[in-house]
Motif scaffolding. Sequence first.
Motif, PDB file in Angstrom:
ATOM      1  N   GLY A 162       0.842  -1.190   0.000  1.00  7.69           N
ATOM      2  CA  GLY A 162       0.000   0.000   0.000  1.00  7.69           C
ATOM      3  C   GLY A 162       0.877   1.239   0.000  1.00  7.69           C
ATOM      4  N   GLU A 163       0.624   2.142  -0.935  1.00  5.82           N
ATOM      5  CA  GLU A 163       1.431   3.359  -1.053  1.00  5.82           C
ATOM      6  C   GLU A 163       0.527   4.582  -0.934  1.00  5.82           C
ATOM      7  N   ALA A 164       0.823   5.413   0.054  1.00  4.70           N
ATOM      8  CA  ALA A 164       0.059   6.640   0.302  1.00  4.70           C
ATOM      9  C   ALA A 164      -1.440   6.356   0.384  1.00  4.70           C
ATOM     10  N   VAL A 165      -1.805   5.306   1.137  1.00  4.96           N
ATOM     11  CA  VAL A 165      -3.220   4.950   1.289  1.00  4.96           C
ATOM     12  C   VAL A 165      -3.900   5.989   2.187  1.00  4.96           C
TER      13      VAL A 165
ATOM     14  N   VAL B 201      -0.715   6.355   4.296  1.00  6.59           N
ATOM     15  CA  VAL B 201       0.034   5.259   4.923  1.00  6.59           C
ATOM     16  C   VAL B 201       0.729   4.404   3.872  1.00  6.59           C
ATOM     17  N   ASP B 202       1.996   4.120   4.096  1.00  6.02           N
ATOM     18  CA  ASP B 202       2.752   3.150   3.296  1.00  6.02           C
ATOM     19  C   ASP B 202       2.892   1.878   4.118  1.00  6.02           C
ATOM     20  N   ILE B 203       2.607   0.740   3.488  1.00  8.00           N
ATOM     21  CA  ILE B 203       2.613  -0.512   4.240  1.00  8.00           C
ATOM     22  C   ILE B 203       2.941  -1.667   3.315  1.00  8.00           C
ATOM     23  N   GLU B 204       3.623  -2.687   3.857  1.00  9.09           N
ATOM     24  CA  GLU B 204       3.924  -3.899   3.108  1.00  9.09           C
ATOM     25  C   GLU B 204       3.624  -5.124   3.976  1.00  9.09           C
ATOM     26  N   LEU B 205       3.075  -6.150   3.332  1.00  8.87           N
ATOM     27  CA  LEU B 205       2.832  -7.432   3.987  1.00  8.87           C
ATOM     28  C   LEU B 205       3.446  -8.519   3.117  1.00  8.87           C
ATOM     29  N   TYR B 206       4.239  -9.379   3.752  1.00 11.47           N
ATOM     30  CA  TYR B 206       4.960 -10.392   2.985  1.00 11.47           C
ATOM     31  C   TYR B 206       4.215 -11.727   3.004  1.00 11.47           C
TER      32      TYR B 206
ATOM     33  N   LEU C 259      -7.840   0.996   7.625  1.00 11.13           N
ATOM     34  CA  LEU C 259      -6.684   0.677   6.785  1.00 11.13           C
ATOM     35  C   LEU C 259      -6.796  -0.740   6.235  1.00 11.13           C
ATOM     36  N   GLY C 260      -7.125  -1.699   7.098  1.00 14.57           N
ATOM     37  CA  GLY C 260      -7.255  -3.077   6.642  1.00 14.57           C
ATOM     38  C   GLY C 260      -8.324  -3.231   5.581  1.00 14.57           C
ATOM     39  N   MET C 261      -9.473  -2.610   5.788  1.00 10.43           N
ATOM     40  CA  MET C 261     -10.561  -2.689   4.817  1.00 10.43           C
ATOM     41  C   MET C 261     -10.191  -1.997   3.507  1.00 10.43           C
ATOM     42  N   SER C 262      -9.432  -0.919   3.602  1.00  6.69           N
ATOM     43  CA  SER C 262      -8.989  -0.215   2.390  1.00  6.69           C
ATOM     44  C   SER C 262      -8.047  -1.083   1.564  1.00  6.69           C
ATOM     45  N   LEU C 263      -7.140  -1.794   2.226  1.00  6.97           N
ATOM     46  CA  LEU C 263      -6.192  -2.646   1.511  1.00  6.97           C
ATOM     47  C   LEU C 263      -6.897  -3.785   0.780  1.00  6.97           C
ATOM     48  N   LEU C 264      -8.066  -4.212   1.301  1.00  6.54           N
ATOM     49  CA  LEU C 264      -8.821  -5.276   0.656  1.00  6.54           C
ATOM     50  C   LEU C 264      -9.913  -4.743  -0.261  1.00  6.54           C
ATOM     51  N   ARG C 265      -9.913  -3.440  -0.484  1.00  3.17           N
ATOM     52  CA  ARG C 265     -10.904  -2.786  -1.345  1.00  3.17           C
ATOM     53  C   ARG C 265     -12.334  -2.990  -0.829  1.00  3.17           C
ATOM     54  N   LEU C 266     -12.470  -3.077   0.476  1.00  2.00           N
ATOM     55  CA  LEU C 266     -13.789  -3.131   1.092  1.00  2.00           C
ATOM     56  C   LEU C 266     -14.204  -1.763   1.616  1.00  2.00           C
ATOM     57  N   GLN C 267     -13.333  -0.800   1.478  1.00  2.00           N
ATOM     58  CA  GLN C 267     -13.578   0.587   1.875  1.00  2.00           C
ATOM     59  C   GLN C 267     -12.966   1.490   0.819  1.00  2.00           C
TER      60      GLN C 267
ATOM     61  N   ILE D 238      -2.623   0.358  -4.373  1.00  2.00           N
ATOM     62  CA  ILE D 238      -2.676  -0.905  -3.638  1.00  2.00           C
ATOM     63  C   ILE D 238      -2.370  -2.038  -4.603  1.00  2.00           C
ATOM     64  N   THR D 239      -1.319  -2.783  -4.290  1.00  2.00           N
ATOM     65  CA  THR D 239      -0.907  -3.909  -5.128  1.00  2.00           C
ATOM     66  C   THR D 239      -1.076  -5.196  -4.349  1.00  2.00           C
ATOM     67  N   PHE D 240      -1.767  -6.171  -4.967  1.00  2.00           N
ATOM     68  CA  PHE D 240      -1.948  -7.480  -4.349  1.00  2.00           C
ATOM     69  C   PHE D 240      -1.352  -8.555  -5.250  1.00  2.00           C
ATOM     70  N   ASP D 241      -0.348  -9.245  -4.733  1.00  2.00           N
ATOM     71  CA  ASP D 241       0.311 -10.330  -5.463  1.00  2.00           C
ATOM     72  C   ASP D 241       0.759  -9.874  -6.855  1.00  2.00           C
ATOM     73  N   GLY D 242       1.318  -8.655  -6.899  1.00  2.00           N
ATOM     74  CA  GLY D 242       1.860  -8.113  -8.143  1.00  2.00           C
ATOM     75  C   GLY D 242       0.849  -7.454  -9.057  1.00  2.00           C
ATOM     76  N   ILE D 243      -0.437  -7.376  -8.624  1.00  2.00           N
ATOM     77  CA  ILE D 243      -1.492  -6.803  -9.463  1.00  2.00           C
ATOM     78  C   ILE D 243      -2.047  -5.551  -8.793  1.00  2.00           C
ATOM     79  N   ARG D 244      -2.111  -4.434  -9.528  1.00  2.00           N
ATOM     80  CA  ARG D 244      -2.726  -3.214  -8.999  1.00  2.00           C
ATOM     81  C   ARG D 244      -4.232  -3.418  -8.897  1.00  2.00           C
ATOM     82  N   ILE D 245      -4.785  -3.279  -7.688  1.00  2.00           N
ATOM     83  CA  ILE D 245      -6.223  -3.493  -7.503  1.00  2.00           C
ATOM     84  C   ILE D 245      -6.967  -2.217  -7.124  1.00  2.00           C
ATOM     85  N   ASP D 246      -6.257  -1.129  -6.900  1.00  2.00           N
ATOM     86  CA  ASP D 246      -6.930   0.086  -6.423  1.00  2.00           C
ATOM     87  C   ASP D 246      -7.816   0.712  -7.487  1.00  2.00           C
ATOM     88  N   GLN D 247      -7.510   0.463  -8.771  1.00  2.00           N
ATOM     89  CA  GLN D 247      -8.327   1.020  -9.847  1.00  2.00           C
ATOM     90  C   GLN D 247      -9.079  -0.064 -10.614  1.00  2.00           C
ATOM     91  N   MET D 248      -9.089  -1.259 -10.086  1.00  2.00           N
ATOM     92  CA  MET D 248      -9.733  -2.384 -10.745  1.00  2.00           C
ATOM     93  C   MET D 248     -11.247  -2.286 -10.617  1.00  2.00           C
TER      94      MET D 248
END
Length: 543
Positions: A284-287, A311-316, A334-342, A348-358
């Motif tokens: 997550g970059e500048a969420v 917020v900048d954040i990384e989860l491995y 923040l958690g809901m935003s990273l999962l696109r539930l908010q 926001i990148t998930f497993d190498g795929i940008r999902i914030d504009q999906m």
Amino acid sequence: MTISDKHLISIDNLSIAFGRVEQEVVVEGVSFTIAAGEKLALVGESGSGKSVTALSILQLHDRTQCRYPSGSIYFDQRDLLKEPEDELRRIRGRDIAMIFQEPMTALNPLQTIGDQVSESVIVHEGVNRFDALNRAAALLDRVGIDDSKRRLKDFPHQLSGGQRQRVMIAMALACKPKLLIADEPTTALDVTIQQQILELLDQLQREEGMAVLLISHDLNMVRSFADRICVMEQGKIVEQGELQSIFNSPQHPYTQKLIASEPERFENLDSITNSYDDRPLVIGEAVRCHFPIRAGLLQRQVDAVRAVNDVDIELYTGETLGIVGESGSGKTTLGMSLLRLQHSQGAITFDGIRIDQMAERELRRLRRNFQVVFQDPFSSLSPRMTIEQIIGEGVTLHYPELTEAQHRERIINVVNEVGLDQSVLHRYPHEFSGGQRQRIAIARVVVLEPKLILLDEPTSALDISIQKQVLELLRELQIKHGMSYLFISHDLNVIRSVSHRVVVMHHGDVVEHGETLQLFDNPQHPYTQTLLNAARYKAVTNG
């Protein structure tokens, strides 16, 4: 303070049964005393009978459903079980007062705070409304609510959880009772608010000289507050004695199990030392997530609630990342935003795929890869669906190619994996305990084999031994499936026991982050230090 030898309240061989026809005994042969000015803790897991016993002191059970096969409850030399309702009504609130577990439920949503705090003064002391409201304002001042005269006009929903609990305390103290019953008074509160409430209760108890019956499953809180302890299991008191004696040398196996289940006792769970992949799963970059505040006739935006600030954040992959902070800090948002539930801004990148504009339709196909386990499983599980339907719903949606036999086999396998038997599949959520329901909620998401699970306060409503079971289950599932966890909690002991790294949030900002043990052993930010000090306060023993 020296405790009087006189017993303010004495409960002898008390048994309690429920049911009009076939009565079920839920409390059996309970005996204990409380001296004037003493602090006694009644501890045990949910269903042990501690709240049922406490409510019997004030005769708050439905008399058409409740029976007392044996025993007596003497208060000031009077057996409350034999007192008429009129006399009990005079005792309630005046001589014996109670603080309930959930203030939002206990407070009347249609009455102002002032009316509710002043009510017992008007009823028991015959004070006029003007003087009673002045007394209510003084009580609110005393329990630490700022601008108390203005707050008299507020309704419960306009206060925070900590403020509502302070209002409950003010109501209980209005007539200076001899005995205060506090039923899980800090369960739903943040760790710093818990500390404030405990300190307040301790201070008021010393000033007023009243006795306190504390009901709790939180042994750390009991350790820092009580003089004596009674341990309940399945409706019976299995052990009682002085605080230090019980904690230093517990005799009963159940007491030993409770003490061994304290989070700090199992902080070295494998999930801390278990290695994880250094490949980022979520970035997550500048969420940012701001909620507009509107006012005026045209409802123009005049300000915004800044829930998450750039917020900048990384989860491995295979990692557990703990997110901590008080209520309103932005951790769940923040958690809901990273999962696109908010809805939010930022990359926001998930497993190498940008999902914030999906697009939502495209995102829906990825949903099985990131799932959520909520705080209250009873609210998140449909009461009208069987366990098989609840777990199978996601399988039907995301794995339509499975045959009926494969579908059922998948459900049975995951039910067994979370420690339940396949015989539960035809039952409904209300037929299970809190810990079992949380296992069902975990099974519902694990059955989809996700790469990421957001765990939003998954153990906060559970007894301490059940917490340990659920945390160990999550650890085992993570090791087996290589899943990543975003673990949101205000319980620092739990976070320390499960997280590889920790992010600390305050007013929407990440104020500190780092490896778990390093952050706990050497916190740099003042807010992190405050949180840790409050957590340590709970663990301090008396004397």
